[in-house]
Write an enzyme that holds these catalytic residues in place. Sequence first.
Site: not given
Ligand SMILES: Cc1cc2nc3c(=O)[nH]c(=O)nc-3n(C[C@H](O)[C@H](O)[C@H](O)COP(=O)(O)OP(=O)(O)OC[C@H]3O[C@@H](n4cnc5c(N)ncnc54)[C@H](O)[C@@H]3O)c2cc1C
Length: 386
Positions: A130, A339, A367
């Site tokens: 992620g 509101i 993103e």
């Molecule tokens: C509806 C939707 C559409 C999407 N569309 C696309 C797409 O078209 N293509 C694509 O490739 N991806 C897509 N994504 C993926 C999206 O970019 C990821 O969900 C996002 O990057 C976060 O990754 P994760 O969900 O694995 O969360 P994680 O990385 O597991 O994060 C979980 C929590 O931990 C925190 N965290 C993680 N690492 C750190 C760090 N080093 N320091 C501090 N905090 C941290 C995060 O901020 C978050 O609060 C989409 C996601 C959704 C939900």
Amino acid sequence: MIRDEKRLAALLATVRRFMDEVAIPNEERVERENAIPEEIVKEMRRLGFFGWSIPEEYGGAGLTTEELCLANMEISQCAVAYRARSGTNTGIGSEAIIHDGTDEQKRRYLPRLASGEITGCLAVTEPEAGSDLLGGLATSAVDAGDHYILNGTKRYITNAPIADLFTVLARSDPTNKGGSGTTTFLVERDMPGLSAGPEHKKMGQEGSPVSEVYFKDCRVPKSAVLGGTPGHGFRAVMRSLNKQRINLASLCTGPAIRLLDEALRHARTRKQSGQAIGEFQLVQAMLADCKVEISAARALILETARKRDRGEDVTMEVSMCKYYASEMAGRVADRVVQIFGGAGYCEDIGGSVPRFYRDVRLFRLYEGTSQIHQLNIARHLLRGSH
Ligand SMILES: Cc1cc2nc3c(=O)[nH]c(=O)nc-3n(C[C@H](O)[C@H](O)[C@H](O)COP(=O)(O)OP(=O)(O)OC[C@H]3O[C@@H](n4cnc5c(N)ncnc54)[C@H](O)[C@@H]3O)c2cc1C
């Protein structure tokens, strides 16, 4: 940079007309049917919405960053699903090809992405990759002579259920855990071994389909390697995401503008204690805070867009834009629900307000989460590169 004020004004007027006459009147239908009706997609194609960011030589409008931000701020004032339909073609589904594709790849895909004949998407995220895209990347690409074999699962891919072209990041060198061990591939939907899962059931953004993508011994020709040479995948994806951050920031601003409009309408007409609620100073404070934050986001985005158009490095600034605008949209949505009172919580009474409240929640997650952008900003500050 705005190249021609008159042409841009005409484009923005077209978007505004589309929103008023087609998009907003059909918002409830889009939510109910969980899809943008095909006749509306056709109209979006006809109006050129799929080609905004694609160079003119490939049939797009070749908008500058500033022009694209202004267009994005306009189109995102209707239900988020509309811009998500065309938004992968004007963003993450075409950007890597524009910047890193071979001439042949550009000629093959960009005209059809620009016209909306095909839909692109970017498949980077995985179940274990992620925020740490590189460290967790498990999709593999094995060199098998005249082709590669891809195996792996991508998750949360916007438009995957309807996409024709997938820009896919994979590890092509299992011994190299860095970015140079990765390659980006342009995979067409009908390549055997590629399939999309069922749509994720999301908490908002109905009409914007998102799903997993599976690669099972998927054979892709060597001509599908983005840019023609392996080992540049991560760099190309990061370049696209960098551009996407400012796009996304402007797409956060449109819903906030619309929500403030709805709040003003409600504040003028809803009466309590014999007066319009807009006459209460505590309600006025919420309206003022919304306006200040929307204007601040808009100013930051447009200043950054102009810098980018001048060729300056805006790596830190795009993180600032994405972080601030997405958090701002969340705060504005929350105040507007407040509101609206109970109507802001009840979908059958509150109109678009409860829907936008759910829709904008995603902005702080994809993103790059807010935390990842805070880290990027701080890293630049501490390095002294600001
Ligand atoms: C509806 C939707 C559409 C999407 N569309 C696309 C797409 O078209 N293509 C694509 O490739 N991806 C897509 N994504 C993926 C999206 O970019 C990821 O969900 C996002 O990057 C976060 O990754 P994760 O969900 O694995 O969360 P994680 O990385 O597991 O994060 C979980 C929590 O931990 C925190 N965290 C993680 N690492 C750190 C760090 N080093 N320091 C501090 N905090 C941290 C995060 O901020 C978050 O609060 C989409 C996601 C959704 C939900």
